[in-house]
Design an enzyme around this catalytic site. Structure first.
Site, PDB file in Angstrom:
ATOM      1  N   ASP A  10      -9.761   4.960   0.644  1.00  0.00           N
ATOM      2  CA  ASP A  10      -8.436   4.519   0.193  1.00  0.00           C
ATOM      3  C   ASP A  10      -8.038   5.464  -0.940  1.00  0.00           C
ATOM      4  O   ASP A  10      -8.579   5.377  -2.042  1.00  0.00           O
ATOM      5  CB  ASP A  10      -8.541   3.065  -0.298  1.00  0.00           C
ATOM      6  CG  ASP A  10      -7.267   2.580  -1.005  1.00  0.00           C
ATOM      7  OD1 ASP A  10      -6.246   3.296  -0.970  1.00  0.00           O
ATOM      8  OD2 ASP A  10      -7.315   1.478  -1.584  1.00  0.00           O
ATOM      9  N   LYS A  71      -0.307  11.101  -5.841  1.00  0.00           N
ATOM     10  CA  LYS A  71       0.057  10.655  -4.497  1.00  0.00           C
ATOM     11  C   LYS A  71       1.575  10.690  -4.287  1.00  0.00           C
ATOM     12  O   LYS A  71       2.045  10.930  -3.176  1.00  0.00           O
ATOM     13  CB  LYS A  71      -0.474   9.237  -4.293  1.00  0.00           C
ATOM     14  CG  LYS A  71      -0.329   8.707  -2.887  1.00  0.00           C
ATOM     15  CD  LYS A  71      -1.094   7.401  -2.774  1.00  0.00           C
ATOM     16  CE  LYS A  71      -0.970   6.776  -1.414  1.00  0.00           C
ATOM     17  NZ  LYS A  71      -1.764   5.539  -1.321  1.00  0.00           N
ATOM     18  N   GLU A 148      -2.269   2.033   5.543  1.00  0.00           N
ATOM     19  CA  GLU A 148      -2.921   1.076   4.632  1.00  0.00           C
ATOM     20  C   GLU A 148      -2.808  -0.379   5.109  1.00  0.00           C
ATOM     21  O   GLU A 148      -3.805  -1.109   5.087  1.00  0.00           O
ATOM     22  CB  GLU A 148      -2.353   1.230   3.209  1.00  0.00           C
ATOM     23  CG  GLU A 148      -2.821   2.517   2.562  1.00  0.00           C
ATOM     24  CD  GLU A 148      -1.963   2.951   1.380  1.00  0.00           C
ATOM     25  OE1 GLU A 148      -1.065   2.185   0.975  1.00  0.00           O
ATOM     26  OE2 GLU A 148      -2.185   4.056   0.867  1.00  0.00           O
ATOM     27  N   ASP A 170       1.493  -5.614  -0.806  1.00  0.00           N
ATOM     28  CA  ASP A 170       0.605  -4.696  -1.534  1.00  0.00           C
ATOM     29  C   ASP A 170       1.261  -4.272  -2.850  1.00  0.00           C
ATOM     30  O   ASP A 170       2.184  -3.459  -2.861  1.00  0.00           O
ATOM     31  CB  ASP A 170       0.338  -3.475  -0.629  1.00  0.00           C
ATOM     32  CG  ASP A 170      -0.592  -2.456  -1.279  1.00  0.00           C
ATOM     33  OD1 ASP A 170      -0.870  -2.563  -2.486  1.00  0.00           O
ATOM     34  OD2 ASP A 170      -1.032  -1.540  -0.555  1.00  0.00           O
TER      35      ASP A 170
END
Ligand code: AMP
Length: 568
Positions: A10, A71, A148, A170
């Site tokens: 992850d 990211k 994800e 999330d």
């Protein structure tokens, strides 16, 4: 064969983690810390690349040689400068991957060369390619780029053969994503995604930091602390710790000594933040996230009532307000029992295991099938009642768990309170099971103690031992008690006394009577998590028939039939 192992990674905006299948079960490799590597890369004072906590720790003091949240730049042409050198986002990410893989090599003592890496479902082709490239730069063969929410769903449902729709909420450190997926026999399809690229734990920390700055403005009649980087770094650190504390306790005390001021009077900070004040601060941001939830459901053309489960992913979903708001909006309790920081990595490892043709067990966690709470005075169907149920440990909580909340005596001169412990899901304690209780007396010897309230704390372990304590905040006076078998089914769990009244509408009563016979027949075999709901609906049906409220009776009967259909 030893190089065959495929790891799941992850690669997160704030934190990253790595998992594998060991002895048939998915496991996050913790490498001596808690398994989360901050997604931070920096150069130390000697110009060496540092990754993870050391980089994160220097971020505020040396922003010029530290990179956070890379990211967000994946797939773009932007480069980041560290010291004298420019780095591509792929290169920076490859350092994070390298750190994760090196911890896996050390822990497993074997070579690791293949990985599945997760990305947000909305990542475009360029962003996915950049992630793949980062893996290659770290010396990995990237077997697959996995979404994800797909990974999170696998962590919960890999072994379920039934088709189901799942909502994955999330909320991490800096981003919020919501996805609606459908899963059938381990195959997941993302139906819709929505979210906010700039919403997360950092925003909640910032709200606390602002409170602390306002407090210091007041105390010092000066605002120079606001431009002092070291002070701000310490406040941010303290704010995050307080925020985490508030996820399980009603108050957090923030104490920071010698914030600044060598020579002159030192600047000390002492501030108590209550959960309720913090929740007021973050409410609006979270409401915004709920709008995205609705949007994702609309886009996926899925009704909330058709969702099989709601899953919580990302560290910020540990805040109890998140679960409360989702439950209100979607009408079902969300699941967060698979560690929300690690469930994406676990799911990636499960995917890797499935692709390798291995038998992969699901993530095992001990949870409480019941909610545990306390009887209080409060609102019940719009009326003030002494049978109001205030949950303390919500059902589906991972065990062991400790949670506390604050309650107040009814009058300022009240010398004792009853601490009555209930198990169950109904807002009315009379429909739940009382499993113990005690009297807390000798209260309010100190005048202000009434206003400060009583903190009631429940600690439940895997063996079903429930430790209860109550502490009068104003005086520190405390008592405690223990219930040994809190998770055991209660003798009266399956007893359901129902009475349809003397003179109800005969047709309605007949229909309800038949339904209630079916209820009695399934009580023995109903799963614990359905039992409470069945009993609640049966009671509601009884009430509606007695009142002659046909409309309500019809509606409740419909809901009840649906549950019975699945159990019978
Ligand atoms: P993630 O990116 O999923 O690892 O989430 C990181 C974010 O979760 C950070 O902002 C953390 O402060 C936040 N977080 C972690 N644990 C908790 C907690 N117990 N309560 C509230 N926020 C938390």
């Amino acid at each position: 064969m030893t190089s065959e192992l495929v790891v799941g990674i992850d690669l997160g905006t704030t934190n990253s983690s790595i998992a594998v299948i060991r002895r048939g079960l998915p496991e996050v490799l913790d490498g001596g810390d808690d398994g989360l590597v901050p997604s931070c890369v920096g150069l130390d004072s000697e110009g060496r690349v540092v990754v993870g906590s050391p980089a994160r720790n220097q971020a505020v003091l040396f922003p010029d040689r530290t990179v956070l949240s890379i990211k967000r730049k994946m797939g773009s042409d932007e480069v980041v400068r560290l010291g004298e050198t420019d780095y591509t986002p792929e290169r920076i990410s490859s350092y994070i991957l390298g750190e994760l893989v090196s911890r896996a090599r050390t822990t497993l003592r074997r070579d690791i060369s293949r990985a599945i890496i997760t990305v947000p479902a909305y990542f475009n082709d360029a962003q996915r390619k950049a992630t793949r490239k980062a893996g290659e730069l770290a010396g990995l063969k990237v077997e697959r780029i996995l979404n994800e929410p797909t990974a999170a769903s696998l962590a919960y449902e890999s072994d379920s053969s039934e088709a189901s729709k799942i909502l994955v909420y999330d909320l991490g450190g800096g981003t919020f994503d919501v996805s609606v997926v459908s899963i059938e026999q381990g195959v997941v399809e993302v139906l819709a995604t929505a979210g906010n690229n700039h919403l997360g734990g950092d925003d909640f920390d910032a709200l606390i930091v602002e409170r602390l700055n306002l407090h210091l403005d007041e105390e010092t009649k000066d605002d120079s602390h606001r431009s002092d980087r070291t002070v701000q770094a310490r406040l941010r650190h303290a704010a995050e710790a307080a925020k985490k504390k508030l996820s399980t306790a009603p108050f957090a005390v923030i104490e920071e000594d010698n914030l600044k001021g060598s020579g002159r009077t030192p600047l000390n900070l002492s501030y108590e933040l209550s959960r309720s004040a913090f929740e007021d601060d973050i409410q609006e941001l979270l409401q915004g996230s709920l709008d995205e939830v609705t949007r994702s459901l609309n886009d996926a053309q899925v009704r909330a009532g058709d969702l099989g489960r709601v899953l919580l992913v990302g560290g910020s979903t540990r805040m109890p307000l998140v679960s409360r708001l989702l439950q209100e909006r979607l009408g079902m309790a969300p699941h967060g029992e698979v560690d929300p920081d690690r469930c994406v990595a676990l799911g990636a490892a499960i995917q890797a295991g499935m692709e390798a043709g291995e038998e992969v067990g699901s993530v095992l966690v001990d949870i409480t099938p019941y909610t545990f709470g306390i009887r209080t005075r409060g609102d019940l169907d719009g009326l003030l009642s002494f049978h109001h149920y205030a949950p303390i440990i919500p059902r589906n909580s991972k065990l062991p768990v400790t949670k506390s909340d604050v309650f107040f005596s009814i009058t300022p001169d009240q010398a004792s309170v009853q601490v009555e412990v209930f198990q169950g899901e109904d807002p009315d304690t009379r429909n739940n099971t009382r499993i113990g209780g005690f009297t807390f007396d000798g209260l309010n010897e100190n005048e202000n103690a009434y206003e400060d309230g009583i903190v009631v704390s429940y600690s439940l372990n895997v063996d079903g031992i429930l430790d209860i304590s109550a502490r009068e905040r104003g005086t520190g006076k405390q008592i405690s008690g223990r219930i040994e078998d809190a998770l055991a089914a209660r003798p009266d769990d399956n007893a359901l006394e129902l009475d349809l009244g003397d003179d109800p509408d005969q047709a309605a009563a007949d229909a309800a009577g038949q339904l209630l016979e079916r209820v009695k027949a399934v009580l023995e075999k109903a799963p614990a998590e359905d039992l409470a709901e069945i009993k609640r609906l049966a009671k509601a049906l009884e009430g509606a028939v007695q009142r002659g409220d046909d409309e309500k009776a019809d509606q409740v009967a419909g809901e009840l039939s649906e549950i019975l259909f699945f159990i019978e």
